[in-house]
Each structure stands twice: as C-alpha cells, then as structure tokens.
Enzyme design. Structure first.
Site, PDB file in Angstrom:
ATOM      1  N   ASP A 211       0.968  -1.213   0.103  1.00  0.00           N
ATOM      2  CA  ASP A 211      -0.117   0.125   0.048  1.00  0.00           C
ATOM      3  C   ASP A 211       0.979   1.142  -0.027  1.00  0.00           C
ATOM      4  OD1 ASP A 211      -2.367   1.253  -0.149  1.00  0.00           O
ATOM      5  OD2 ASP A 211      -2.544   1.505   2.067  1.00  0.00           O
ATOM      6  N   SER A 235      -7.343   5.235  -0.268  1.00  0.00           N
ATOM      7  CA  SER A 235      -7.413   3.839  -0.883  1.00  0.00           C
ATOM      8  C   SER A 235      -8.899   3.511  -0.749  1.00  0.00           C
ATOM      9  CB  SER A 235      -6.630   2.867  -0.227  1.00  0.00           C
ATOM     10  OG  SER A 235      -5.166   3.136  -0.168  1.00  0.00           O
ATOM     11  N   GLN A 285      -4.926  -1.142  -7.561  1.00  0.00           N
ATOM     12  CA  GLN A 285      -5.726  -0.324  -6.585  1.00  0.00           C
ATOM     13  C   GLN A 285      -6.354   0.822  -7.093  1.00  0.00           C
ATOM     14  OE1 GLN A 285      -3.805   2.668  -3.490  1.00  0.00           O
ATOM     15  NE2 GLN A 285      -4.159   0.914  -2.381  1.00  0.00           N
TER      16      GLN A 285
END
Length: 303
Positions: A211, A235, A285
């Site tokens: 991430d 996110s 993502q």
C-alpha cells in the site's frame, strides 16, 4: 541491543500477530504513521493474517480483494471476523470483515491454494539500478526537513515517521515539492530486519507494504501529492495476486504505473519481482484523489 530496523520490524510483527478472541474472531491493534486514520496496508495485512489462521497450513494465499469502507480509528482496537465461505481439495475461500465501533471499516475476500505444477510464463523485469546504489526513503526524508513549511502542520508528523519497510526509489519523488512526470515508478523495498521463516508472514508483510507508493503513482502527471493543500486521498480498494513464494526480507522491485484517472479516482497497478527477475506478485488499486476547493457548500441556510 536491537537496531532501529529490528525494533520497527518487531513492532510490525507484533501488529500482525492478532489476538484470538473466539473461533474465527481476532483482535488487532493500530499504529500511528502520521496520517488521519489507520494505514490501509495495516488493515489489509491484519485481515490477511486473520484469514490465513483459519485455513490448512498447506494452503497459501494466492489472491485477495478488499474494499476500504470507512476510515479506521487509530485509538481503537480492530476486530476481524472471518467467514468460512468454502473449503475444497485445492482451494479455500474466506471473507473477512474488519470492525470498529460496531461497523465494518474493511471487507476482504481471500482465496488460498495448495501448491501445484503447471504452465509458467511472465513479463520481463524492468532493467533498473540495483537497490544498493540508491538512496533510501529515510535518507531522502531527512533532506526534506527544510521544506516542511510547505506542509500543513497537522501532516508534518507523517513526513518524519519511520516505518518497518526500507524503500528505495529508482527516480525519487519529493512529495513536498512534487514535479510533473509520467505515471510510472520503480521502487525497491524489503523489511528492515529478518523475518520468521514462515511464508504466511512474508505474504502478510507484503500485503502491508504494497500500500506504500502505489496510489501516489496516479498523481505524478498532475504535480500534486498527499501534502498539497486541499488534496484528499484514500485507498478505495486493493487487490493482490501472489504468484510464487517470496522473501519480504530480501530486495523486491515494485514496478508501478497508473493507466488513468477520472471522476476523482486514480487507478494504479504494480508488478513485484525478486532479484532473480521472477514475478512474485501483482497488485491493483483504485484510490480517491480529490482536490477540494475549500469553498463553503450550499446549504438551506446559505442557498
């Protein structure tokens, strides 16, 4: 006496070592990385650990798909509830809900698979400099101290916060003074200290580390960053496919790009290679990249 890297990695492993509460029910704690809410990689990594503890040890995670539903409260524990969706001879599927204050903040489906032989092919690893020739993010961060006056006071702590992952960008990007560039970046990364010889731990730490840097790739063409006034970033979802066993305490190359952004959302992708050039994981993502105008919104009172 433990080094800073050993201390940080030990703390990360403590985070990932969830407390069992009941069958398929676990509790985890949070760490403040300087943001306004719990770091998304932490929640995803803990959810992966929770799911892994409910499957046969011979099965390893091969994919996860998660949605970030609400900001996490760093002061409160997170409860992870695991649903046993399916147990087959080759595959197992689990659903995990991360819950705070009675509401889900993250929801994930994860699939597990026994090791099998089969066809193999992959894209080639990019030709980039070795990590030993590059400056670490920690070294670069120290050089940014003189530019902290550009950052809102509420976010300054995030610039100086150290993490358990050593990251070395091939072409460093100064998030305090972002330039415009193509939406591509290559970052070597690994844990700052050795990890246990447990593939489930390495995959959980990769989930955590995946991430970092990914969403920022979608900002490169626009010359803005998380620290740009009025910028709101988060996110929205996160997906990982694990292709083979990996070592998160050895250098891995995270090769990222962003094929597009629209409607205040940016899409980023990543391929992760080991130093032998083997593709060990793929990541995708979509994130919120909203530039707020900071103007008063229309209300019944002001029209």
């Amino acid at each position: 006496m433990a080094s800073d890297g050993e201390r940080l990695v030990g703390d990360l492993l403590d985070q990932l070592d969830l407390e069992p509460l009941e069958q398929r029910l676990f509790r985890g704690s949070s760490r403040d990385l300087g943001g306004k809410s719990v770091f998304g990689g932490q929640v995803a990594g803990q959810a992966m650990v929770a799911a892994t503890r409910t499957v046969d040890p011979e099965q390893q995670a091969h994919s996860m798909h998660g949605y970030f539903l609400r900001p996490g409260d760093m002061e409160a524990a997170i409860v992870y509830e695991v649903d046993n969706i399916r147990d087959g001879r080759s595959f197992a599927t689990r659903r995990v809900q991360a819950i705070q204050h009675g509401r889900p903040i993250f929801s994930m489906l994860a699939s597990f698979h026994v090791e099998e032989h089969g066809y193999t092919h992959q894209m080639a690893m990019p030709d980039v400099p070795d990590p030993e020739t590059l400056a670490s993010h920690d070294e670069l961060r120290r050089n940014w101290v003189d530019e902290l006056d550009r950052v809102p006071e509420s976010l300054r702590e995030a610039v100086g916060r150290e993490v358990a992952i050593d990251m070395r960008a091939v072409k460093p990007w100064n998030m305090l003074a972002p330039d415009k560039r193509d939406a591509v970046q290559h970052v070597w990364f690994k844990a700052k200290a050795p990890l246990p010889d447990d593939q489930a731990v390495h995959r959980a730490v990769l989930t955590y580390a995946s991430d970092f840097n990914l969403l920022a790739t979608s900002l490169f063409p626009h010359g803005v960053s998380f620290f740009t006034p009025g910028m709101q970033m988060a996110s929205i979802d996160h997906a990982i496919w694990f292709h083979r066993n990996l070592q998160m305490d050895e250098w891995l190359l995270y090769s990222m790009d962003s094929p597009g952004a629209q409607d205040a959302r940016g899409l980023s992708r990543g391929l992760i290679f080991n130093r032998a050039g083997e593709l060990v994981a793929s990541v995708a993502q979509e994130g919120l990249i909203r530039q707020r105008d900071n103007k008063p919104r229309s209300t019944p009172e002001n029209g």
